[in-house]
Design an enzyme around this catalytic site. Structure first.
Site, PDB file in Angstrom:
ATOM      1  N   TYR A  76     -58.436 -49.032 -23.059  1.00  0.00           N
ATOM      2  CA  TYR A  76     -59.834 -49.323 -23.383  1.00  0.00           C
ATOM      3  C   TYR A  76     -59.970 -50.780 -23.840  1.00  0.00           C
ATOM      4  O   TYR A  76     -60.800 -51.539 -23.324  1.00  0.00           O
ATOM      5  CB  TYR A  76     -60.301 -48.375 -24.478  1.00  0.00           C
ATOM      6  CG  TYR A  76     -61.758 -48.481 -24.855  1.00  0.00           C
ATOM      7  CD1 TYR A  76     -62.765 -48.118 -23.966  1.00  0.00           C
ATOM      8  CD2 TYR A  76     -62.134 -48.900 -26.136  1.00  0.00           C
ATOM      9  CE1 TYR A  76     -64.105 -48.190 -24.333  1.00  0.00           C
ATOM     10  CE2 TYR A  76     -63.469 -48.962 -26.504  1.00  0.00           C
ATOM     11  CZ  TYR A  76     -64.452 -48.608 -25.608  1.00  0.00           C
ATOM     12  OH  TYR A  76     -65.774 -48.673 -25.974  1.00  0.00           O
ATOM     13  N   PHE A 132     -66.576 -34.001 -37.570  1.00  0.00           N
ATOM     14  CA  PHE A 132     -66.838 -33.521 -38.932  1.00  0.00           C
ATOM     15  C   PHE A 132     -68.100 -32.659 -38.982  1.00  0.00           C
ATOM     16  O   PHE A 132     -68.125 -31.615 -39.640  1.00  0.00           O
ATOM     17  CB  PHE A 132     -66.962 -34.688 -39.918  1.00  0.00           C
ATOM     18  CG  PHE A 132     -65.682 -35.483 -40.114  1.00  0.00           C
ATOM     19  CD1 PHE A 132     -64.449 -34.970 -39.712  1.00  0.00           C
ATOM     20  CD2 PHE A 132     -65.701 -36.741 -40.708  1.00  0.00           C
ATOM     21  CE1 PHE A 132     -63.270 -35.697 -39.898  1.00  0.00           C
ATOM     22  CE2 PHE A 132     -64.535 -37.472 -40.903  1.00  0.00           C
ATOM     23  CZ  PHE A 132     -63.318 -36.955 -40.483  1.00  0.00           C
ATOM     24  N   GLY A 142     -56.880 -40.673 -44.773  1.00  0.00           N
ATOM     25  CA  GLY A 142     -58.331 -40.860 -44.804  1.00  0.00           C
ATOM     26  C   GLY A 142     -58.763 -42.169 -45.450  1.00  0.00           C
ATOM     27  O   GLY A 142     -59.945 -42.404 -45.658  1.00  0.00           O
ATOM     28  N   GLN A 152     -58.304 -45.146 -44.124  1.00  0.00           N
ATOM     29  CA  GLN A 152     -58.746 -46.144 -43.135  1.00  0.00           C
ATOM     30  C   GLN A 152     -60.270 -46.251 -43.186  1.00  0.00           C
ATOM     31  O   GLN A 152     -60.943 -45.269 -43.526  1.00  0.00           O
ATOM     32  CB  GLN A 152     -58.255 -45.770 -41.720  1.00  0.00           C
ATOM     33  CG  GLN A 152     -58.865 -44.541 -41.088  1.00  0.00           C
ATOM     34  CD  GLN A 152     -58.161 -43.240 -41.476  1.00  0.00           C
ATOM     35  OE1 GLN A 152     -57.641 -43.111 -42.579  1.00  0.00           O
ATOM     36  NE2 GLN A 152     -58.167 -42.270 -40.575  1.00  0.00           N
ATOM     37  N   ASP A 186     -54.160 -46.620 -34.689  1.00  0.00           N
ATOM     38  CA  ASP A 186     -55.504 -46.417 -35.257  1.00  0.00           C
ATOM     39  C   ASP A 186     -55.802 -47.605 -36.197  1.00  0.00           C
ATOM     40  O   ASP A 186     -55.074 -47.846 -37.153  1.00  0.00           O
ATOM     41  CB  ASP A 186     -55.479 -45.111 -36.062  1.00  0.00           C
ATOM     42  CG  ASP A 186     -56.859 -44.575 -36.348  1.00  0.00           C
ATOM     43  OD1 ASP A 186     -57.268 -43.617 -35.689  1.00  0.00           O
ATOM     44  OD2 ASP A 186     -57.519 -45.116 -37.262  1.00  0.00           O
TER      45      ASP A 186
HETATM   46  N1  UDP Z   1     -60.746 -39.539 -37.390  1.00  0.00           N
HETATM   47  C1  UDP Z   1     -60.449 -38.507 -38.247  1.00  0.00           C
HETATM   48  N2  UDP Z   1     -60.667 -37.226 -37.835  1.00  0.00           N
HETATM   49  C2  UDP Z   1     -61.182 -36.914 -36.618  1.00  0.00           C
HETATM   50  C3  UDP Z   1     -61.515 -37.974 -35.742  1.00  0.00           C
HETATM   51  C4  UDP Z   1     -61.285 -39.270 -36.166  1.00  0.00           C
HETATM   52  O1  UDP Z   1     -59.980 -38.734 -39.366  1.00  0.00           O
HETATM   53  O2  UDP Z   1     -61.352 -35.711 -36.314  1.00  0.00           O
HETATM   54  C5  UDP Z   1     -60.514 -40.927 -37.842  1.00  0.00           C
HETATM   55  C6  UDP Z   1     -59.752 -41.784 -36.839  1.00  0.00           C
HETATM   56  O3  UDP Z   1     -58.353 -41.667 -37.029  1.00  0.00           O
HETATM   57  C7  UDP Z   1     -60.256 -43.172 -37.192  1.00  0.00           C
HETATM   58  C8  UDP Z   1     -61.679 -42.930 -37.690  1.00  0.00           C
HETATM   59  O4  UDP Z   1     -61.760 -41.548 -38.019  1.00  0.00           O
HETATM   60  O5  UDP Z   1     -59.500 -43.733 -38.228  1.00  0.00           O
HETATM   61  C9  UDP Z   1     -62.751 -43.229 -36.655  1.00  0.00           C
HETATM   62  O6  UDP Z   1     -62.367 -42.600 -35.476  1.00  0.00           O
HETATM   63  P1  UDP Z   1     -63.308 -42.457 -34.229  1.00  0.00           P
HETATM   64  O7  UDP Z   1     -62.551 -41.704 -33.184  1.00  0.00           O
HETATM   65  O8  UDP Z   1     -64.615 -41.930 -34.659  1.00  0.00           O
HETATM   66  O9  UDP Z   1     -63.569 -43.944 -33.720  1.00  0.00           O
HETATM   67  P2  UDP Z   1     -62.651 -45.281 -33.652  1.00  0.00           P
HETATM   68  O10 UDP Z   1     -63.297 -46.170 -34.625  1.00  0.00           O
HETATM   69  O11 UDP Z   1     -61.227 -44.989 -34.044  1.00  0.00           O
HETATM   70  O12 UDP Z   1     -62.779 -45.717 -32.243  1.00  0.00           O
END
Ligand code: UDP
Length: 314
Positions: free
Chosen positions: A146, A192, A208, A210, A273
């Site tokens: 991506y 969520f 969590g 991040q 991530d």
């Molecule tokens: N994430 C999470 N649980 C989930 C899906 C995502 O904790 O069920 C975390 C993921 O690891 C990242 C953040 O939420 O750190 C945002 O993830 P998302 O896939 O929404 O978008 P990204 O910003 O990573 O493209």
């Protein structure tokens, strides 16, 4: 009447853009191969005589008869689990698809806006991220398909601008949310909401801690609209600079949905991530006079209304 082609029209952002351009009095041609998009998102537009839909894969070939004033390229798998499942399509739509559309824009003398992403900054070493930061991307990691497709997309768009004098615009989109996000696209917010509504565990990855900065879709669409009609061809970040941890996001959604059966559970953090993410929106503020208006509490409430209606109980 001015004509606009929107690729990825049946997706989350593409469908909101179709609505906006129809409301602004444009003739809209929506295009999508329906790989991740859904006609449910644009069903309401079909009766409108100024809306047309082409079921087409822009990575293969694009043809639009007649004149065209603007092209907005929003076709691409966009969530981490989607581009892990569809790595080749993701690479192709960002590269071959963009090339086909730039060729179309050149032939039609249309202005082209491409949907780039905060992922061009990778796992950033600069915080917050401004447009002059070149990023920290792992080209061969799972997100590389991506990130590198989008980086190539920016490069070829700039080349068409510099070499052919094409009118181009580049928006770098940060995490965006709102109605029409696909329930099972794997991203934090729809995950969520659907888990909380079904009374399941909210799957927080890692510890969590991040961070992300979430922008409500209406704010994002306004920023894109202003950018298209500006005279600025370099990349512009559009996103909401209010940064939170993923743990906090899960807690806020738990509280809002208020389902006693739901609780937070922890899962492994995906590879590469990004640990932090926050847009520096100084450029958008000064050039577009734009900044987000919708607070997270308001945006989450509106999103809850949507997810309540579409999430099926388990
Ligand atoms: N994430 C999470 N649980 C989930 C899906 C995502 O904790 O069920 C975390 C993921 O690891 C990242 C953040 O939420 O750190 C945002 O993830 P998302 O896939 O929404 O978008 P990204 O910003 O990573 O493209």
């Amino acid at each position: 009447m001015q004509k606009v082609l929107i690729t990825g029209a049946a997706g989350f952002l593409g469908s909101h853009l179709c609505d906006r351009f129809i409301n602004e009095g444009f003739h809209v041609i929506g295009m999508d191969n329906l790989l991740t998009g859904s006609l449910d998102n644009i069903d309401h537009l079909f009766p409108n005589e100024h809306f047309e839909f082409y079921h087409n894969d822009v990575s293969k070939f694009v043809h639009v008869p007649g004149n065209l004033d603007y092209i907005l390229h929003f076709a691409s798998p966009a969530s981490p689990i989607d581009y892990l499942k569809m790595p080749i399509q993701t690479l192709k739509v960002g590269s071959l698809g963009t090339h086909n559309l730039l060729g179309l824009a050149k032939a039609k003398k249309a202005r082209m806006l491409i949907a780039s992403t905060s992922e061009v900054y990778g796992d950033p070493l600069v915080h917050p991220q401004n447009e002059d930061y070149w990023g920290n991307v792992n080209p061969i990691g799972p997100r590389g398909v991506y990130d590198e497709a989008k980086r190539f997309q920016e490069a070829i768009t700039m080349a068409y601008h510099n070499y052919h004098g094409l009118e181009t615009r580049i928006v770098r989109i940060f995490n965006t949310y709102g109605p029409r996000m696909r329930v099972n696209d794997g991203r934090a917010l729809p995950a969520f909401f659907s888990q909380a509504i079904r009374g399941e565990g909210l799957t927080v990855f890692g510890d969590g801690q991040q961070t992300r900065s979430f922008c409500y879709v209406d704010d994002l669409i306004e920023g894109i609209f202003r950018l298209l009609f500006s005279d600025y061809h370099l990349p512009v970040n559009i996103g909401n600079p209010v940064e939170i941890t993923i743990q906090q996001l899960a807690e806020e959604i738990l509280e809002l949905v208020d389902n006693p059966k739901a609780k937070i559970i922890y899962k492994d953090l995906p590879v590469d991530d990004p640990k932090i993410r926050q847009p520096d929106i100084s450029r958008a503020k000064s050039i577009l006079d734009w900044e987000p208006k919708v607070s997270r509490s308001e945006g989450l409430k509106k999103s809850f209304e949507y997810f309540k209606a579409v999430v099926k109980p388990s």
